[in-house]
Enzyme design. Sequence first.
Site, mmCIF file in Angstrom:
data_model
loop_
_atom_site.group_PDB
_atom_site.id
_atom_site.type_symbol
_atom_site.label_atom_id
_atom_site.label_comp_id
_atom_site.label_asym_id
_atom_site.label_seq_id
_atom_site.Cartn_x
_atom_site.Cartn_y
_atom_site.Cartn_z
ATOM 1 N N ARG A 164 45.318 21.749 -38.111
ATOM 2 C CA ARG A 164 43.942 21.766 -37.564
ATOM 3 C C ARG A 164 43.798 22.885 -36.507
ATOM 4 O O ARG A 164 43.145 22.691 -35.474
ATOM 5 C CB ARG A 164 43.575 20.422 -36.936
ATOM 6 C CG ARG A 164 43.525 19.259 -37.910
ATOM 7 C CD ARG A 164 42.420 19.438 -38.943
ATOM 8 N NE ARG A 164 42.214 18.217 -39.692
ATOM 9 C CZ ARG A 164 42.924 17.866 -40.777
ATOM 10 N NH1 ARG A 164 43.864 18.649 -41.241
ATOM 11 N NH2 ARG A 164 42.642 16.727 -41.403
ATOM 12 N N SER A 246 37.685 12.993 -38.271
ATOM 13 C CA SER A 246 38.730 12.536 -37.346
ATOM 14 C C SER A 246 38.441 13.103 -35.965
ATOM 15 O O SER A 246 38.235 14.308 -35.831
ATOM 16 C CB SER A 246 40.099 13.039 -37.788
ATOM 17 O OG SER A 246 40.448 12.530 -39.044
ATOM 18 N N GLU A 346 40.062 16.681 -31.768
ATOM 19 C CA GLU A 346 40.051 17.678 -32.839
ATOM 20 C C GLU A 346 38.783 18.556 -32.812
ATOM 21 O O GLU A 346 38.871 19.761 -33.010
ATOM 22 C CB GLU A 346 40.170 16.953 -34.186
ATOM 23 C CG GLU A 346 40.621 17.845 -35.302
ATOM 24 C CD GLU A 346 40.301 17.259 -36.652
ATOM 25 O OE1 GLU A 346 39.153 17.396 -37.101
ATOM 26 O OE2 GLU A 346 41.205 16.676 -37.258
HETATM 27 N N1 EPU Z 1 45.376 3.487 -39.773
HETATM 28 C C1 EPU Z 1 45.265 2.251 -39.164
HETATM 29 N N2 EPU Z 1 44.075 1.929 -38.574
HETATM 30 C C2 EPU Z 1 43.022 2.783 -38.556
HETATM 31 C C3 EPU Z 1 43.133 4.038 -39.171
HETATM 32 C C4 EPU Z 1 44.343 4.382 -39.772
HETATM 33 O O1 EPU Z 1 46.192 1.463 -39.145
HETATM 34 O O2 EPU Z 1 41.985 2.410 -38.005
HETATM 35 C C5 EPU Z 1 46.625 3.836 -40.462
HETATM 36 C C6 EPU Z 1 46.403 3.831 -41.977
HETATM 37 O O3 EPU Z 1 46.587 2.567 -42.530
HETATM 38 C C7 EPU Z 1 47.450 4.809 -42.452
HETATM 39 C C8 EPU Z 1 47.560 5.794 -41.295
HETATM 40 O O4 EPU Z 1 46.994 5.179 -40.155
HETATM 41 O O5 EPU Z 1 48.691 4.159 -42.612
HETATM 42 C C9 EPU Z 1 46.872 7.120 -41.583
HETATM 43 O O6 EPU Z 1 45.508 6.898 -41.920
HETATM 44 P P1 EPU Z 1 44.788 7.749 -43.073
HETATM 45 O O7 EPU Z 1 45.655 7.799 -44.274
HETATM 46 O O8 EPU Z 1 43.408 7.234 -43.216
HETATM 47 O O9 EPU Z 1 44.765 9.244 -42.526
HETATM 48 P P2 EPU Z 1 44.547 9.797 -41.084
HETATM 49 O O10 EPU Z 1 45.852 10.225 -40.504
HETATM 50 O O11 EPU Z 1 43.756 8.834 -40.293
HETATM 51 C C10 EPU Z 1 44.243 12.289 -41.829
HETATM 52 C C11 EPU Z 1 43.288 13.399 -41.493
HETATM 53 C C12 EPU Z 1 41.987 13.230 -42.257
HETATM 54 C C13 EPU Z 1 42.309 13.281 -43.736
HETATM 55 C C14 EPU Z 1 43.318 12.156 -44.065
HETATM 56 C C15 EPU Z 1 43.791 12.239 -45.490
HETATM 57 C C16 EPU Z 1 43.823 14.117 -39.239
HETATM 58 C C17 EPU Z 1 43.423 14.097 -37.799
HETATM 59 N N3 EPU Z 1 43.057 13.407 -40.056
HETATM 60 O O12 EPU Z 1 43.644 11.087 -41.364
HETATM 61 O O13 EPU Z 1 41.153 14.342 -41.934
HETATM 62 O O14 EPU Z 1 41.147 13.108 -44.516
HETATM 63 O O15 EPU Z 1 44.488 12.286 -43.221
HETATM 64 O O16 EPU Z 1 44.634 13.353 -45.645
HETATM 65 O O17 EPU Z 1 44.792 14.765 -39.589
HETATM 66 C C18 EPU Z 1 39.405 15.109 -40.528
HETATM 67 O O18 EPU Z 1 40.186 15.972 -40.111
HETATM 68 O O19 EPU Z 1 38.214 15.044 -40.105
HETATM 69 C C19 EPU Z 1 39.855 14.130 -41.503
HETATM 70 C C20 EPU Z 1 39.084 13.138 -41.925
#
Ligand code: EPU
Length: 350
Positions: A164, A246, A346
């Site tokens: 990012r 995010s 971010e």
């Molecule tokens: N999780 C929780 N509770 C929550 C949210 C997440 O327990 O409220 C856990 C999920 O169960 C999972 C882990 O955290 O085990 C990661 O969550 P998720 O797979 O939804 O991905 P993320 O890390 O929250 C990142 C990116 C997203 C991207 C997704 C998919 C960043 C900051 N965010 O989210 O990017 O779509 O992976 O690759 O790296 C963005 O940048 O705006 C964005 C949406």
Amino acid sequence: MLVEKQVSLQPYNSFGIAARAELLARIGHPSDLLGLMAQPEWGTSAHFILGGGSNLVITGDVSGLVLKVEIPGRCLVEESPKGWLVEAGAGENWHDFVAWTLEQGWPGLENLALIPGTVGAAPVQNIGAYGVELQDRFHSLDAIDLDSGRGFTLDAAQCGFGYRDSVFKHAPSDARSMGLAGRALITRVRFWLPRPWKPVLGYLDLQRRMEETGIRHPDARQVFDWVVAIRRAKLPDPAVIGNAGSFFKNPTVTPEQCADIIARDPRVVHYPMPDGSVKLAAGWLIDACGWKGKTLGHAGVYEKQALVLVNRGTPESPCTGGEVMTLARAIQTSVYERFGIRLEPEPVVL
Ligand code: EPU
């Protein structure tokens, strides 16, 4: 070219925050910018580059000139047995561009479907999702130096991509990163989509889809459809509920720090990285602190994904950027107090 005065920025930021730009110019072609730069006021007024406004928190009216990038166009530059080189104007909508490449039969961007924003903003924060980052498909970009008016081209190494992150997020004074923030306006971006196409299916949510559907060898269109469905289920549509995706980056810690956090809560979601560090799921940390679904003022934490802050106001009485930042700071404080981790926002805060 017309410079508009006192323009509402509410339709131009995905959070739906109400704020005005003192001056706003729509850049539909690089020559529009050069025309503006030739005017005597150029050197004296501050300027801010606005793409799709989907990664932005506006904390007040914007003084100076907002450059709204609306450069259109998309084309195939080159095709060879090794792949496709595709170009788009910085003002093109990112998701429409991804869908168009697939319709043309040029796969490679499908994991990045439905990310809000424009093509020109995509390299700024090196957008990424479901195992693919923009830098994995990036070829080069054209930009204009806002001091000299000269055009220049950067390849991936020169963009300094990170998680990012890119040179476009760093101030010019940041010698370490040769920052170009506010100094360069991106006009066109080119993508290299290699042949043969290889699907990227390692992400857990995509693995689940494969198991549920029994489709072991999806084509690019299928992956696109899955990514769209996964995002729709987890992330709020900015057209319905204002948000900037995010809100915090997933933090990286040492294995020792991670062990310390596991001792506090063994359920912490963490991923070992190739360089030996460990990435933590910021959404999980925020969720564990009890923030999911909470509201402070008119700003809130999305009930299905704690990493996303949302506008809980109405179009007539929306949340302010100040309310978003107050909520963000409260979240940072509680995550720090519970886990000793400092979350880094971010979006760009203006
Ligand atoms: N999780 C929780 N509770 C929550 C949210 C997440 O327990 O409220 C856990 C999920 O169960 C999972 C882990 O955290 O085990 C990661 O969550 P998720 O797979 O939804 O991905 P993320 O890390 O929250 C990142 C990116 C997203 C991207 C997704 C998919 C960043 C900051 N965010 O989210 O990017 O779509 O992976 O690759 O790296 C963005 O940048 O705006 C964005 C949406």
